[in-house]
Design a protein around this motif. Structure first.
Motif, short mmCIF file in Angstrom:
data_model
loop_
_atom_site.label_atom_id
_atom_site.label_comp_id
_atom_site.label_asym_id
_atom_site.label_seq_id
_atom_site.Cartn_x
_atom_site.Cartn_y
_atom_site.Cartn_z
N GLN A 37 31.04 64.32 74.05
CA GLN A 37 30.36 63.49 75.19
C GLN A 37 31.33 63.00 76.26
O GLN A 37 32.16 62.30 75.65
N PRO A 87 28.01 66.30 70.42
CA PRO A 87 28.17 64.83 70.89
C PRO A 87 29.59 64.06 70.68
O PRO A 87 29.72 62.87 71.44
N LYS A 140 25.46 59.53 65.98
CA LYS A 140 26.56 59.13 66.29
C LYS A 140 27.09 57.84 66.61
O LYS A 140 28.20 57.36 66.21
N PHE A 147 23.77 65.91 76.27
CA PHE A 147 25.11 65.27 75.91
C PHE A 147 25.89 65.50 77.38
O PHE A 147 27.01 65.40 77.29
N TYR A 172 22.12 61.49 68.57
CA TYR A 172 22.62 60.33 69.38
C TYR A 172 22.90 58.98 68.69
O TYR A 172 23.77 58.30 68.57
#
Length: 231
Positions: free
Chosen positions: A71, A68, A31, A95, A28
């Protein structure tokens, strides 16, 4: 609230799950630094927004950035009942996806039952085409059978980045884009697998799907190397 389609629910947290949670937290943060680009996203968005059954498949070594990057979509990630399958399931849930863990000795009848549940709960599913143990970049016939039974549009996807860390000692050569990398996710043209296949047709489709994802994989790598210009 999104429903879950887990087949295995451990009664107590274990080390594998905590590793999955830590990996998801790290992804996360990563990203947030990536410069993300999607190519040919319409191949997925059109059937997804029309609520048609869709089946995404990708290489096992590329699942880390793919989860991710996707997502915000809703769907179910299929993985095997194994250490790595547990980790993928944990990351998937973090996610926003549901997860389906396939037992190692699942029969075709039990698989039909599991897939019936997935069809009821999700229009979109995804899985690693060469998992869980390879060989690398060899599509398994099981995904052809699943796509056939789900009557789903099957779409190859791949991801590439110039700056990445590669776990070369793993069978899948797992790739993790480095911070601040340009990360590109590319979608291939969708196809629909017939709902009835004999053994010869199953192998023909397996080879076709393998050619499709290899082509997408090569295109996205060239795309990144040409700085976003199609070669």
């Amino acid at each position: 609230m999104q429903r879950r389609c887990n087949t295995v629910k451990p009664s107590n947290p274990n080390l594998r799950q905590w590793r999955g949670h830590l990996a998801a937290a790290g992804l996360y943060i990563l990203k947030l630094t990536w410069r993300i680009r999607f190519v040919d996203r319409r191949f997925y968005d059109d059937p997804y927004n029309s609520h048609k059954p869709t089946f995404l498949y990708f290489w096992h070594g590329k699942y880390v950035p793919i989860l991710p990057l996707l997502q915000g979509y809703q769907g179910c990630v299929i993985s095997s009942e194994s250490d790595r399958g547990d980790a993928i399931a944990t990351i998937s849930r973090r996610f926003g996806f549901s997860s389906l863990l396939i037992p190692n000795r699942a029969t075709r009848q039990s698989m039909r039952s599991l897939l019936a549940r997935v069809r009821q709960e999700h229009n979109s599913v995804g899985t690693a085409a060469d998992g869980p143990l390879g060989p690398k970049h060899q599509v398994k016939s099981g995904i052809v059978w699943i796509a056939s039974k789900m009557n789903a549009t099957i779409i190859p996807i791949s991801v590439a980045s110039k700056h990445k860390f590669v776990l070369s000692k793993r069978w899948d050569g797992l790739e993790i884009p480095l911070p601040f990398s340009q990360v590109t996710l590319m979608f291939g043209a969708p196809v629909t697998v017939p709902d009835t296949l004999n053994s010869d047709q199953l192998e023909q489709w397996r080879q076709q799907l393998e050619r499709n994802i290899l082509a997408v994989d090569q295109r996205v790598e060239r795309f990144v190397n040409f700085n976003g210009r199609r070669p």
